[in-house]
Motif scaffolding. Structure first.
Motif, PDB file in Angstrom:
ATOM      1  N   ALA A  30       4.153   3.067 -14.189  1.00 15.61           N
ATOM      2  CA  ALA A  30       3.537   3.765 -13.057  1.00 15.61           C
ATOM      3  C   ALA A  30       3.544   2.870 -11.820  1.00 15.61           C
ATOM      4  CB  ALA A  30       2.113   4.156 -13.417  1.00 15.61           C
ATOM      5  N   PRO A  31       3.468   3.464 -10.623  1.00 19.26           N
ATOM      6  CA  PRO A  31       3.362   2.663  -9.394  1.00 19.26           C
ATOM      7  C   PRO A  31       2.152   1.730  -9.470  1.00 19.26           C
ATOM      8  CG  PRO A  31       3.801   4.962  -8.880  1.00 19.26           C
ATOM      9  CD  PRO A  31       3.482   4.911 -10.345  1.00 19.26           C
ATOM     10  N   SER A  32       2.241   0.600  -8.804  1.00 23.60           N
ATOM     11  CA  SER A  32       1.141  -0.369  -8.827  1.00 23.60           C
ATOM     12  C   SER A  32       1.040  -1.085  -7.492  1.00 23.60           C
ATOM     13  CB  SER A  32       1.350  -1.380  -9.960  1.00 23.60           C
ATOM     14  OG  SER A  32       2.589  -2.046  -9.817  1.00 23.60           O
ATOM     15  N   VAL A  33      -0.081  -1.772  -7.303  1.00 24.96           N
ATOM     16  CA  VAL A  33      -0.310  -2.568  -6.094  1.00 24.96           C
ATOM     17  C   VAL A  33      -0.370  -4.029  -6.504  1.00 24.96           C
ATOM     18  CG1 VAL A  33      -1.903  -3.046  -4.198  1.00 24.96           C
ATOM     19  CG2 VAL A  33      -1.561  -0.690  -4.981  1.00 24.96           C
ATOM     20  N   ILE A  34       0.293  -4.886  -5.751  1.00 29.48           N
ATOM     21  CA  ILE A  34       0.351  -6.298  -6.102  1.00 29.48           C
ATOM     22  C   ILE A  34      -0.020  -7.188  -4.917  1.00 29.48           C
ATOM     23  CG2 ILE A  34       2.111  -5.954  -7.877  1.00 29.48           C
ATOM     24  CD1 ILE A  34       4.196  -6.863  -5.921  1.00 29.48           C
ATOM     25  N   ALA A  35      -0.524  -8.375  -5.239  1.00 30.19           N
ATOM     26  CA  ALA A  35      -0.730  -9.437  -4.253  1.00 30.19           C
ATOM     27  C   ALA A  35       0.351 -10.466  -4.516  1.00 30.19           C
ATOM     28  CB  ALA A  35      -2.113 -10.046  -4.414  1.00 30.19           C
ATOM     29  N   GLN A  36       0.990 -10.977  -3.466  1.00 28.80           N
ATOM     30  CA  GLN A  36       2.099 -11.892  -3.694  1.00 28.80           C
ATOM     31  C   GLN A  36       2.171 -13.010  -2.664  1.00 28.80           C
ATOM     32  OE1 GLN A  36       5.569  -9.310  -3.476  1.00 28.80           O
ATOM     33  NE2 GLN A  36       5.874  -9.790  -1.315  1.00 28.80           N
ATOM     34  N   PHE A 118       0.441 -11.154  -8.390  1.00 29.17           N
ATOM     35  CA  PHE A 118      -0.650 -10.703  -9.252  1.00 29.17           C
ATOM     36  C   PHE A 118      -0.672  -9.177  -9.198  1.00 29.17           C
ATOM     37  CE2 PHE A 118      -4.065 -14.270  -9.460  1.00 29.17           C
ATOM     38  CZ  PHE A 118      -3.092 -15.214  -9.717  1.00 29.17           C
ATOM     39  N   LEU A 119      -0.568  -8.513 -10.341  1.00 29.72           N
ATOM     40  CA  LEU A 119      -0.738  -7.069 -10.378  1.00 29.72           C
ATOM     41  C   LEU A 119      -2.235  -6.782 -10.270  1.00 29.72           C
ATOM     42  CD1 LEU A 119       2.025  -7.687 -11.882  1.00 29.72           C
ATOM     43  CD2 LEU A 119       1.697  -5.465 -12.988  1.00 29.72           C
ATOM     44  N   LEU A 120      -2.610  -5.948  -9.329  1.00 25.29           N
ATOM     45  CA  LEU A 120      -4.021  -5.629  -9.140  1.00 25.29           C
ATOM     46  C   LEU A 120      -4.449  -4.497 -10.069  1.00 25.29           C
ATOM     47  CD1 LEU A 120      -4.349  -5.898  -5.249  1.00 25.29           C
ATOM     48  CD2 LEU A 120      -4.585  -7.674  -7.000  1.00 25.29           C
ATOM     49  N   PRO A 121      -5.744  -4.391 -10.376  1.00 24.81           N
ATOM     50  CA  PRO A 121      -6.238  -3.334 -11.270  1.00 24.81           C
ATOM     51  C   PRO A 121      -5.849  -1.939 -10.791  1.00 24.81           C
ATOM     52  CG  PRO A 121      -7.923  -4.984 -10.940  1.00 24.81           C
ATOM     53  CD  PRO A 121      -6.822  -5.316  -9.971  1.00 24.81           C
ATOM     54  N   ASP A 122      -5.813  -1.004 -11.725  1.00 25.00           N
ATOM     55  CA  ASP A 122      -5.352   0.357 -11.453  1.00 25.00           C
ATOM     56  C   ASP A 122      -6.223   1.101 -10.439  1.00 25.00           C
ATOM     57  OD1 ASP A 122      -3.453   2.482 -12.131  1.00 25.00           O
ATOM     58  OD2 ASP A 122      -5.195   3.515 -12.964  1.00 25.00           O
ATOM     59  N   MET A 123      -7.434   0.623 -10.188  1.00 21.82           N
ATOM     60  CA  MET A 123      -8.321   1.280  -9.223  1.00 21.82           C
ATOM     61  C   MET A 123      -7.756   1.225  -7.807  1.00 21.82           C
ATOM     62  SD  MET A 123     -11.366  -1.589  -8.851  1.00 21.82           S
ATOM     63  CE  MET A 123     -12.098  -0.833  -7.404  1.00 21.82           C
ATOM     64  N   ILE A 140      -0.074  -7.993   0.433  1.00 23.72           N
ATOM     65  CA  ILE A 140      -0.399  -6.889  -0.468  1.00 23.72           C
ATOM     66  C   ILE A 140       0.693  -5.842  -0.317  1.00 23.72           C
ATOM     67  CG2 ILE A 140      -2.103  -5.170  -1.153  1.00 23.72           C
ATOM     68  CD1 ILE A 140      -3.051  -8.076  -1.411  1.00 23.72           C
ATOM     69  N   VAL A 141       1.378  -5.534  -1.401  1.00 23.87           N
ATOM     70  CA  VAL A 141       2.491  -4.584  -1.357  1.00 23.87           C
ATOM     71  C   VAL A 141       2.390  -3.585  -2.504  1.00 23.87           C
ATOM     72  CG1 VAL A 141       4.028  -6.224  -0.223  1.00 23.87           C
ATOM     73  CG2 VAL A 141       3.988  -6.092  -2.705  1.00 23.87           C
ATOM     74  N   GLU A 142       3.141  -2.507  -2.382  1.00 20.78           N
ATOM     75  CA  GLU A 142       3.158  -1.473  -3.421  1.00 20.78           C
ATOM     76  C   GLU A 142       4.457  -1.536  -4.217  1.00 20.78           C
ATOM     77  OE1 GLU A 142       2.325   2.414  -1.834  1.00 20.78           O
ATOM     78  OE2 GLU A 142       0.745   1.642  -0.525  1.00 20.78           O
ATOM     79  N   GLU A 143       4.347  -1.409  -5.519  1.00 20.87           N
ATOM     80  CA  GLU A 143       5.505  -1.356  -6.421  1.00 20.87           C
ATOM     81  C   GLU A 143       5.690   0.094  -6.850  1.00 20.87           C
ATOM     82  OE1 GLU A 143       7.611  -4.398  -9.121  1.00 20.87           O
ATOM     83  OE2 GLU A 143       7.361  -4.032  -6.991  1.00 20.87           O
ATOM     84  N   VAL A 144       6.897   0.619  -6.701  1.00 26.29           N
ATOM     85  CA  VAL A 144       7.154   2.020  -7.034  1.00 26.29           C
ATOM     86  C   VAL A 144       7.318   2.199  -8.538  1.00 26.29           C
ATOM     87  CG1 VAL A 144       8.247   2.438  -4.808  1.00 26.29           C
ATOM     88  CG2 VAL A 144       9.649   1.742  -6.752  1.00 26.29           C
ATOM     89  N   GLU A 145       7.382   3.451  -8.968  1.00 33.70           N
ATOM     90  CA  GLU A 145       7.646   3.745 -10.376  1.00 33.70           C
ATOM     91  C   GLU A 145       9.000   3.136 -10.760  1.00 33.70           C
ATOM     92  OE1 GLU A 145       6.806   7.792 -12.340  1.00 33.70           O
ATOM     93  OE2 GLU A 145       8.967   7.831 -11.941  1.00 33.70           O
ATOM     94  N   ARG A 146       9.087   2.531 -11.940  1.00 33.08           N
ATOM     95  CA  ARG A 146      10.333   1.899 -12.352  1.00 33.08           C
ATOM     96  C   ARG A 146      10.503   1.969 -13.864  1.00 33.08           C
ATOM     97  NH1 ARG A 146       5.348  -0.322 -11.174  1.00 33.08           N
ATOM     98  NH2 ARG A 146       5.040  -2.368 -12.094  1.00 33.08           N
TER      99      ARG A 146
END
Length: 209
Positions: A30-36, A118-123, A140-146
């Motif tokens: 699923a898509p996710s939000v990450i800190a990098q 760092f993958l951030l929590p699903d919230m 802070i960036v968004e990772e698409v479905e993959r």
């Protein structure tokens, strides 16, 4: 005691198993939000010998007050995921408990930059939902479905073991008609200093079309 025996007490990424084979799975994440943080691995990262880990850990509040503008403490997740050049000298260099992704950029004679994530929590569903970092080196960036081909294995994820898993998985994917579209990721679900080697869970993940 649970972590010593391999228990994973934190949130892990959501995915759907598309197809299962004898020795690997096809998963859709699923898509996710990450800190990098992006850095040059050939030089010591200023103020952080762990390639940006301290910056990211400070952002979510691992060592005390979270370094974000709310400020808001952010829960840690698993696995630790690394993506490094295939010439990397060791698959066990990064030893952390946080959700981390490290990606290489560039190749050949060019400087190879590495991005630690760092993958951030699903919230956090969108990048704007996550607290804004105090340190501008943290993005802070968004990772698409993959989709990935994934093989799970136990023990210590040494360079030799990982290399063998990668080559075998690539051959299996090609044999079964899947197209590889990027470099492999190494996912480690247990902190090495807290979990006995025989109880560790690791995964090799290869992105597919």
């Amino acid at each position: 005691m649970g972590m010593v025996l391999g228990k994973i007490p934190v949130e892990t990424p959501k995915y759907q198993v598309i197809r299962s084979f004898t020795d690997y799975e096809i998963r859709k994440y699923a898509p996710s939000v990450i800190a990098q943080v992006t850095y040059d691995p050939s030089h010591e990262f200023k103020g952080d010998k762990d390639g940006g880990f301290t910056l990211l850990a400070n952002y979510i509040g691992v060592f005390g007050n979270p370094q974000n503008l709310k400020p808001e403490k952010i829960a840690m997740t698993a696995p630790v995921i690394t993506k490094t050049p295939e010439t990397s000298s060791s698959a066990e260099k990064i030893a952390m408990t946080a959700p981390v992704v490290t990606k290489s950029r560039g190749g050949g004679e060019e400087k190879k930059m590495v991005t630690m994530q760092f993958l951030l929590p699903d919230m956090y569903r969108k990048a704007e939902d996550a607290p804004k970092p105090v340190d501008k080196r943290v993005e802070i960036v968004e990772e698409v479905e993959r989709k990935y081909g994934v093989v799970r294995f136990g023990g210590v994820a040494t360079e030799k073991v990982v290399g063998e898993k990668v080559e075998k998985l690539k051959k299996s994917l090609e044999k079964d008609g899947y197209k590889v579209i990027g470099e492999f990721l190494l996912a480690r679900y247990n902190p090495p200093w807290r979990t006995l080697p025989m109880f560790r869970t690791n995964e090799v993940m290869i992105p597919i079309e």
